[in-house]
Design a protein around this motif. Structure first.
Motif, PDB file in Angstrom:
ATOM      1  N   ALA A  33      42.201  34.565  41.774  1.00 50.28           N
ATOM      2  CA  ALA A  33      41.406  35.468  42.609  1.00 50.28           C
ATOM      3  C   ALA A  33      42.310  36.343  43.468  1.00 50.28           C
ATOM      4  CB  ALA A  33      40.458  34.662  43.489  1.00 50.28           C
ATOM      5  N   LEU A  38      41.284  38.953  46.358  1.00 52.55           N
ATOM      6  CA  LEU A  38      40.267  38.063  46.912  1.00 52.55           C
ATOM      7  C   LEU A  38      40.927  36.863  47.567  1.00 52.55           C
ATOM      8  CD1 LEU A  38      37.472  37.893  44.184  1.00 52.55           C
ATOM      9  CD2 LEU A  38      37.260  38.836  46.474  1.00 52.55           C
ATOM     10  N   ARG A 129      31.756  44.281  45.293  1.00 50.88           N
ATOM     11  CA  ARG A 129      32.354  43.104  45.915  1.00 50.88           C
ATOM     12  C   ARG A 129      32.427  41.944  44.925  1.00 50.88           C
ATOM     13  NH1 ARG A 129      32.924  44.112  51.244  1.00 50.88           N
ATOM     14  NH2 ARG A 129      31.459  45.515  52.232  1.00 50.88           N
ATOM     15  N   ARG A 132      35.135  42.531  42.048  1.00 53.19           N
ATOM     16  CA  ARG A 132      36.534  42.378  42.404  1.00 53.19           C
ATOM     17  C   ARG A 132      37.097  41.065  41.886  1.00 53.19           C
ATOM     18  NH1 ARG A 132      39.706  45.326  45.639  1.00 53.19           N
ATOM     19  NH2 ARG A 132      37.961  46.666  46.151  1.00 53.19           N
ATOM     20  N   GLY A 133      36.254  40.103  41.584  1.00 51.52           N
ATOM     21  CA  GLY A 133      36.740  38.818  41.112  1.00 51.52           C
ATOM     22  C   GLY A 133      37.026  38.760  39.629  1.00 51.52           C
TER      23      GLY A 133
END
Length: 464
Positions: A33, A38, A129, A132-133
């Motif tokens: 991540a 992240l 959001r 992003r992972g």
């Protein structure tokens, strides 16, 4: 009302096969991540919940299967890991083929661009959001050499439909590539990235399905590949690593469809840069070597590739190989004589100096690295604002390590000057690192003034 959850025996079996503890899996998920910016805090208790049958939230499932894939050195899917049911309307495609050229018949470049436009990639902040992972997939970097692609026809998409593509349409796409390139280098990957995603999907992709004269078709594939490359780099600059990789693979596929070894080499180089930045040194070297093996054409294009090969070798500590590749790049740029006017693969003296700095730093010559970085800043074209900011951040870091505070503060002030107009996660990360490195000097008046200035300009940039 309590609900019955069936223990995830598939995940437990994979952990046993990999010889991983719950704590190790959690740590690996957190590390993957972090490649995309992240910060997760999973621990063994979270893995215990997954083993009991709880499905990880959001895109953490993709991180889990990537962690298992890297450990087992083979692709692991959501189904393999027991994370079912897959959300309605979506296939279990967390890990596809090891290479982008052994897909189903419909998985051509145009289809890939259409699929990527539906990923969480900036159409709304909320979706961004979670996107992003999406992790970088190491298995997808096991790519065939260009010679194999050239002798093995790629599966074709459907037959061309509609009116013929005119040369003027391709000229428009080429012009847009220059626009997005200028926007990226001047304002950062976060500025215009969503617009490029939409442009590729809605304007460019349909033209790939239309008939065209052979020469127009070649130009169309080249221009589309340049835009896919730029879109990949803009995602890379904004720490959206999984999506960056997928756009690079589309650019690679387009180069293969177009029968263009130079464009194939440039896409391989981009994947090498990304792998190196994320600490995957062995993969970075292998990709850079593959790029050098098939690059042809102008000297500056070849120097562009060999400079990255030098950086990758230096990352592995291979001094002789790094210096040899760097010497090749230096010779090629001397022979070239003139600069390139291209949105992809542009290379000039400042680029070479930057790579010299990275190689010297990795080989232990910090003073030589600082000298090369300073020269790269001086030679950097005025519109390359993001590159200048990142170079100044690296230069400030080296000055601080050598306890040259005056020089470091000067570089930091210049970095702040450049940062104000940039939308880039890499630049934001450099800003955070700079403030951390300066805090021990907080009692020094000049350092305190700089920290105060940084505090005034501090901002948490919403993902674009």
């Amino acid at each position: 009302m309590s609900s019955y959850r069936r223990p995830n025996q598939a995940l437990r079996g994979l952990l046993g096969e990999a010889g991983m503890s719950a704590a190790e899996l959690a740590a690996r998920v957190n590390a993957i991540a972090a490649e995309s910016g992240l910060v997760l805090g999973y621990d063994r208790s979270a893995v215990a919940h997954w083993l009991s049958g709880t499905r990880p939230r959001d895109n953490a499932t993709a991180l889990v299967v990537e962690a298992l894939s890297r450990k087992l050195r083979r692709p692991v899917t959501l189904a393999d890991a027991g994370f079912l049911p897959v959300p309605p309307g979506r296939k279990d495609t967390t890990h596809g083929s090891a290479a982008p050229f052994r897909e189903d018949r419909d998985e051509d470049a145009a289809h890939g661009l259409g699929q990527l436009a539906t990923w969480p990639t900036g159409h709304t902040v909320g979706r961004e959001r979670t996107g992003r992972g999406a992790p970088l997939r190491l298995a997808a970097l096991r790519l065939p050499p260009y010679e194999q692609i050239a002798t093995s026809p790629l599966p074709a998409g459907g037959p061309p439909e509609g009116t013929r593509v005119h040369a003027s349409e391709v000229q428009g796409i080429e012009a847009m590539a220059r626009v997005f390139h200028h926007m990226d280098i001047t304002f950062g990957g976060g500025q215009g990235r969503r617009a490029l995603v939409a442009y590729l999907a809605s304007d460019v992709r349909p033209r790939l399905h239309r008939p065209a004269a052979p020469a127009v078709r070649r130009r169309l594939l080249t221009a589309t590949g340049e835009l896919a490359y730029l879109c990949g780099f803009m995602h890379f600059d904004d720490d959206l690593q999984g999506l960056a990789q997928r756009y690079y693979l589309v650019a690679l596929r387009l180069a293969a469809e177009n029968g263009s070894p130079p464009d194939y080499a440039v896409a391989l180089r981009a994947l090498s840069v990304q792998a190196d930045a994320l600490g995957h040194r062995r993969e970075a070297v292998r990709l850079a070597e593959s790029a050098a093996a098939c690059v042809t054409g102008p000297q500056l294009r070849r120097a562009f590739v060999y400079g990255q090969l030098a950086v990758a070798h230096a990352g592995e500590g291979a001094r002789h190989e790094a210096l040899r590749a760097l010497a090749h790049a230096e010779t090629m740029i001397e022979r070239a004589g003139s600069t390139q006017d291209t949105p992809v693969g542009a290379y000039h003296q400042a680029s070479l100096l930057h790579q010299q700095a990275v190689v010297r730093l990795r080989l232990g010559d910090e003073r030589g690295a600082a000298t090369a970085l300073a020269a790269s800043v001086r030679h950097r074209p005025a519109d390359e604002r993001r590159a200048r900011a990142l170079l100044l951040a690296d230069l400030a870091r080296l000055h601080l390590r050598a306890r040259r505070l005056t020089e470091a503060l000067d570089a930091c002030h210049r970095f702040l000057d450049a940062r104000s107009a940039l939308s880039s996660s890499r630049v934001d990360r450099a800003f955070t690192d700079m403030r951390g490195l300066l805090r021990p000097y907080g009692r020094h008046p000049s350092a305190r003034a700089l920290l105060d200035r940084a505090a005034r300009t501090s901002r948490v940039r919403e993902p674009l």
